[in-house]
Design an enzyme around this catalytic site. Sequence first.
Site, PDB file in Angstrom:
ATOM      1  CG  ASN A   1      -4.898  -1.431  -7.643  1.00  0.00           C
ATOM      2  OD1 ASN A   1      -5.977  -0.967  -7.918  1.00  0.00           O
ATOM      3  ND2 ASN A   1      -3.736  -1.194  -8.655  1.00  0.00           N
TER       4      ASN A   1
ATOM      5  CB  CYS B   1      -2.437   5.287  -5.191  1.00  0.00           C
ATOM      6  SG  CYS B   1      -0.758   4.499  -6.106  1.00  0.00           S
TER       7      CYS B   1
ATOM      8  CB  SER C   1      -1.337   1.651 -12.028  1.00  0.00           C
ATOM      9  OG  SER C   1      -2.287   0.165 -12.211  1.00  0.00           O
TER      10      SER C   1
ATOM     11  CG  HIS D   1       1.917  -4.183 -12.156  1.00  0.00           C
ATOM     12  ND1 HIS D   1       1.191  -4.946 -11.218  1.00  0.00           N
ATOM     13  CD2 HIS D   1       2.561  -4.641 -12.360  1.00  0.00           C
ATOM     14  CE1 HIS D   1       2.244  -5.301 -10.997  1.00  0.00           C
ATOM     15  NE2 HIS D   1       3.208  -5.662 -11.712  1.00  0.00           N
TER      16      HIS D   1
ATOM     17  CD  GLU E   1       2.523  -4.720  -2.179  1.00  0.00           C
ATOM     18  OE1 GLU E   1       2.540  -4.573  -2.804  1.00  0.00           O
ATOM     19  OE2 GLU E   1       3.244  -4.652  -0.781  1.00  0.00           O
TER      20      GLU E   1
ATOM     21  CB  SER F   1      -3.639  -3.569 -12.792  1.00  0.00           C
ATOM     22  OG  SER F   1      -4.295  -3.299 -11.467  1.00  0.00           O
TER      23      SER F   1
ATOM     24  CB  CYS G   1      -2.008   1.585   1.257  1.00  0.00           C
ATOM     25  SG  CYS G   1      -2.389   1.762  -0.971  1.00  0.00           S
TER      26      CYS G   1
HETATM   27  C1  2E7 Z   1       2.722  -0.477  -6.471  1.00  0.00           C
HETATM   28  C2  2E7 Z   1       1.947  -1.603  -5.095  1.00  0.00           C
HETATM   29  O1  2E7 Z   1       0.657  -1.034 -10.390  1.00  0.00           O
HETATM   30  P1  2E7 Z   1      -0.196  -1.862  -9.926  1.00  0.00           P
HETATM   31  O2  2E7 Z   1      -1.090  -2.360 -10.368  1.00  0.00           O
HETATM   32  O3  2E7 Z   1       0.475  -2.579  -9.045  1.00  0.00           O
HETATM   33  P2  2E7 Z   1      -0.903  -3.863  -8.156  1.00  0.00           P
HETATM   34  O4  2E7 Z   1       0.140  -4.196  -6.790  1.00  0.00           O
HETATM   35  O5  2E7 Z   1      -2.567  -3.766  -7.591  1.00  0.00           O
HETATM   36  O6  2E7 Z   1      -0.773  -5.099  -9.309  1.00  0.00           O
HETATM   37  O7  2E7 Z   1      -0.945  -0.768  -9.090  1.00  0.00           O
HETATM   38  C3  2E7 Z   1      -0.283   0.207  -8.396  1.00  0.00           C
HETATM   39  C4  2E7 Z   1       0.755  -0.386  -7.239  1.00  0.00           C
HETATM   40  C5  2E7 Z   1       0.672  -0.864  -6.297  1.00  0.00           C
HETATM   41  N1  2E7 Z   1       0.719  -1.161  -5.650  1.00  0.00           N
HETATM   42  C6  2E7 Z   1       2.108  -0.117  -7.341  1.00  0.00           C
HETATM   43 CL1  2E7 Z   1       3.115  -1.869  -3.835  1.00  0.00          CL
HETATM   44 FE1  F3S Z   2       1.284   2.768  -2.356  1.00  0.00          FE
HETATM   45 FE2  F3S Z   2      -0.788   1.587  -2.692  1.00  0.00          FE
HETATM   46 FE3  F3S Z   2      -0.691   2.882  -4.604  1.00  0.00          FE
HETATM   47  S1  F3S Z   2       1.211   0.738  -1.635  1.00  0.00           S
HETATM   48  S2  F3S Z   2       2.024   2.857  -4.866  1.00  0.00           S
HETATM   49  S3  F3S Z   2      -0.332   4.562  -2.630  1.00  0.00           S
HETATM   50  S4  F3S Z   2      -1.966   1.170  -4.593  1.00  0.00           S
END
Ligand code: 2E7
Ligand code: F3S
Length: 321
Positions: free
Chosen positions: A232, A20, A275, A49, A134, A230, A202
């Site tokens: 998401n 993203c 990620s 992550h 978060e 992770s 988001c």
């Molecule tokens: C930051 C935020 O790093 P990720 O796997 O994080 P999640 O929150 O899904 O564990 O993915 C990217 C990301 C998503 N949300 C980074 Cl706040």
């Molecule tokens: Fe931000 Fe959503 Fe990526 S909060 S880091 S755009 S998964």
Amino acid sequence: MDSETPRARRVLLAKPRGYCAGVDRAVEAVERALDQYGAPIYVRKQIVHNTHVVKRLEARGAVFVEETEQVPEGAIVVFSAHGVAPSVHEEAAGRHLKTIDATCPLVTKVHNEARRFAAKDYDILLIGHEGHEEVEGTAGEAPQHIQLVDGFDGVEGIEVRDPEKVVWLSQTTLSVDETEETVARLRGRFPNLIDPPSDDICYATSNRQTAVKEIAAESELVIVVGSTNSSNSKRLVEVAKDYGADASYLVDDASFVQEEWLDGVTTVGVTSGASVPEELVDGVLARLAELGFIDVQEVESVKESMRFALPHELRRDLRTA
Ligand code: 2E7
Ligand code: F3S
């Protein structure tokens, strides 16, 4: 096709998938910091992550730590995309660290909402997963006003001071469907519950879920590329199963794909979390091709074009370099 002819094996590849805008920015921030200031660059928590992203940056000289107290006085530290509580900024200032804040702007938006409602003395119900970075960062903006609601089960135990002054906010990476259900249950208890001014889940989270729903309906198996921490990515596995896949697995890379998963399968769905670098998806597709899944059809559900500027501390230093 008559009923005797075996159906061709195929892969449905979800789009959008993978990086993203917030991840792109955060990973680039660490890379640019390494170019600009040289190693070591300290990073508080995993920048995103994903084990492969972290390993790759470590190889370039990034040093990942859990807390700012592990960073030498005066050194440079990058805060991860998931955001930090104000107390972390204070600790960093106390240690005279130079900070680069890679918090996703969409997380900063939720922090701002939390501060604004806390200033008006609202009770804030933050829907999210306990212990996720978060949530810790957002809750740290107004700990006296925020209560965590971790899924449906959390709803019954919530008590508020004034049911007329309650707002809900959320983590950015939740299941869209589950969150709707949690909000409905909260509203059952607090009919005047206020919605966030704009969606906290988001665009990237919700688009990746929309895309996986579309392929899951036609796939017996959905492989989601992503690391086990992770949020998401894990939600994509759940959504795939809810929307028609018989099975769905989270894999960090191609080496985790097991041949027996494909027994009797003709259509495999593939997607990846926000990620996840695209090379890891390419690796999974190459592994699937070895197993006879050569035909890859990309299914685009939503167009994405979001981009974020680099953190301002870096832009300032890159300008003056
Ligand atoms: C930051 C935020 O790093 P990720 O796997 O994080 P999640 O929150 O899904 O564990 O993915 C990217 C990301 C998503 N949300 C980074 Cl706040
Ligand atoms: Fe931000 Fe959503 Fe990526 S909060 S880091 S755009 S998964």
